[in-house]
Design a protein around this motif. Structure first.
Motif, mmCIF file in Angstrom:
data_model
loop_
_atom_site.group_PDB
_atom_site.id
_atom_site.type_symbol
_atom_site.label_atom_id
_atom_site.label_comp_id
_atom_site.label_asym_id
_atom_site.label_seq_id
_atom_site.Cartn_x
_atom_site.Cartn_y
_atom_site.Cartn_z
ATOM 1 N N LYS A 24 0.838 -1.202 0.000
ATOM 2 C CA LYS A 24 0.000 0.000 0.000
ATOM 3 C C LYS A 24 0.870 1.248 0.000
ATOM 4 C CE LYS A 24 -3.830 -2.253 2.171
ATOM 5 N NZ LYS A 24 -4.961 -2.160 3.024
ATOM 6 N N GLN A 25 0.227 2.386 -0.199
ATOM 7 C CA GLN A 25 0.920 3.664 -0.210
ATOM 8 C C GLN A 25 1.385 4.034 1.196
ATOM 9 O OE1 GLN A 25 1.692 4.157 -3.266
ATOM 10 N NE2 GLN A 25 0.673 6.094 -3.713
ATOM 11 N N GLN A 26 2.460 4.770 1.263
ATOM 12 C CA GLN A 26 2.957 5.271 2.538
ATOM 13 C C GLN A 26 1.958 6.271 3.116
ATOM 14 O OE1 GLN A 26 6.604 7.723 2.441
ATOM 15 N NE2 GLN A 26 7.379 6.364 4.041
ATOM 16 N N VAL A 27 1.821 6.266 4.438
ATOM 17 C CA VAL A 27 0.943 7.199 5.146
ATOM 18 C C VAL A 27 1.718 7.817 6.301
ATOM 19 C CG1 VAL A 27 -1.193 5.967 4.532
ATOM 20 C CG2 VAL A 27 -0.004 5.417 6.669
ATOM 21 N N GLY A 28 1.187 8.888 6.839
ATOM 22 C CA GLY A 28 1.782 9.521 8.000
ATOM 23 C C GLY A 28 0.828 9.436 9.172
ATOM 24 N N TYR A 29 1.376 9.483 10.372
ATOM 25 C CA TYR A 29 0.561 9.449 11.582
ATOM 26 C C TYR A 29 1.090 10.506 12.529
ATOM 27 C CZ TYR A 29 -1.653 7.798 15.832
ATOM 28 O OH TYR A 29 -2.382 7.722 16.992
ATOM 29 N N LEU A 30 0.186 11.355 13.012
ATOM 30 C CA LEU A 30 0.547 12.437 13.919
ATOM 31 C C LEU A 30 -0.229 12.293 15.215
ATOM 32 C CD1 LEU A 30 -0.020 15.360 11.373
ATOM 33 C CD2 LEU A 30 2.109 14.146 11.765
ATOM 34 N N GLU A 31 0.435 12.533 16.320
ATOM 35 C CA GLU A 31 -0.201 12.583 17.641
ATOM 36 C C GLU A 31 0.307 13.834 18.328
ATOM 37 O OE1 GLU A 31 0.495 9.325 20.283
ATOM 38 O OE2 GLU A 31 -1.041 8.103 19.333
ATOM 39 N N VAL A 32 -0.585 14.792 18.556
ATOM 40 C CA VAL A 32 -0.181 16.054 19.167
ATOM 41 C C VAL A 32 -1.226 16.468 20.191
ATOM 42 C CG1 VAL A 32 0.420 18.466 18.727
ATOM 43 C CG2 VAL A 32 0.953 16.725 17.027
ATOM 44 N N GLN A 33 -0.809 16.633 21.424
ATOM 45 C CA GLN A 33 -1.646 17.103 22.521
ATOM 46 C C GLN A 33 -3.006 16.400 22.576
ATOM 47 O OE1 GLN A 33 -1.793 21.354 22.880
ATOM 48 N NE2 GLN A 33 0.395 21.561 22.592
ATOM 49 N N GLY A 34 -2.950 15.082 22.584
ATOM 50 C CA GLY A 34 -4.166 14.292 22.726
ATOM 51 C C GLY A 34 -4.958 14.104 21.441
ATOM 52 N N GLU A 35 -4.507 14.689 20.361
ATOM 53 C CA GLU A 35 -5.160 14.532 19.063
ATOM 54 C C GLU A 35 -4.311 13.612 18.195
ATOM 55 O OE1 GLU A 35 -8.113 16.014 18.070
ATOM 56 O OE2 GLU A 35 -8.273 16.733 20.139
ATOM 57 N N ASN A 36 -4.965 12.808 17.374
ATOM 58 C CA ASN A 36 -4.203 11.996 16.433
ATOM 59 C C ASN A 36 -4.822 12.131 15.051
ATOM 60 O OD1 ASN A 36 -6.400 10.170 16.272
ATOM 61 N ND2 ASN A 36 -5.656 9.124 18.076
ATOM 62 N N ARG A 37 -3.993 11.925 14.043
ATOM 63 C CA ARG A 37 -4.473 12.075 12.671
ATOM 64 C C ARG A 37 -3.679 11.161 11.758
ATOM 65 N NH1 ARG A 37 -3.962 16.539 8.207
ATOM 66 N NH2 ARG A 37 -1.902 16.813 9.103
ATOM 67 N N LEU A 38 -4.388 10.456 10.904
ATOM 68 C CA LEU A 38 -3.770 9.643 9.870
ATOM 69 C C LEU A 38 -3.709 10.486 8.606
ATOM 70 C CD1 LEU A 38 -2.671 6.820 9.161
ATOM 71 C CD2 LEU A 38 -4.977 6.261 8.357
ATOM 72 N N VAL A 39 -2.527 10.649 8.049
ATOM 73 C CA VAL A 39 -2.336 11.464 6.850
ATOM 74 C C VAL A 39 -2.238 10.534 5.652
ATOM 75 C CG1 VAL A 39 -0.842 13.149 5.718
ATOM 76 C CG2 VAL A 39 -1.098 13.183 8.212
ATOM 77 N N THR A 40 -3.204 10.649 4.747
ATOM 78 C CA THR A 40 -3.220 9.794 3.563
ATOM 79 C C THR A 40 -3.055 10.581 2.267
ATOM 80 O OG1 THR A 40 -5.635 9.888 3.490
ATOM 81 C CG2 THR A 40 -4.651 8.031 4.675
ATOM 82 N N ASP A 41 -3.218 11.889 2.327
ATOM 83 C CA ASP A 41 -3.052 12.723 1.138
ATOM 84 C C ASP A 41 -1.605 12.600 0.640
ATOM 85 O OD1 ASP A 41 -3.982 15.080 -0.644
ATOM 86 O OD2 ASP A 41 -2.109 15.800 0.266
ATOM 87 N N ALA A 42 -1.432 12.219 -0.620
ATOM 88 C CA ALA A 42 -0.105 11.926 -1.157
ATOM 89 C C ALA A 42 0.849 13.112 -1.020
ATOM 90 C CB ALA A 42 -0.211 11.491 -2.616
#
Length: 76
Positions: A24-42
């Motif tokens: 699959k395509q590479q993705v990013g994952y962010l965790e900042v101050q109790g928030e998390n986000r999966l980054v899928t935009d190329a």
């Protein structure tokens, strides 16, 4: 580790993880101050990968890191 004189640290905005799931395509994952986000935009993932490359370029080698740690421990 980064050298003590490092300016313009590419990771100043906080930690992130790059993941490349098998087949699959590479993705990013962010965790900042109790928030998390999966980054899928190329384009956003590309920017995170470029930032990671910059961080690696700014970092000391493992040997240089050890020397710096030992020096700082000796300063105590």
């Amino acid at each position: 580790m980064l050298p003590l004189h490092c300016e313009g640290y590419a990771g100043i905005d906080g930690p992130f993880i790059l993941l490349t799931p098998r087949g699959k395509q590479q993705v990013g994952y962010l965790e900042v101050q109790g928030e998390n986000r999966l980054v899928t935009d190329a384009e956003q993932v590309r920017m995170l990968a470029a930032r990671y490359s910059s961080i690696r370029g700014q970092a000391l080698t493992p040997r240089e890191s050890l020397v710096l740690i030992e020096k700082k421990l000796g300063d105590e």
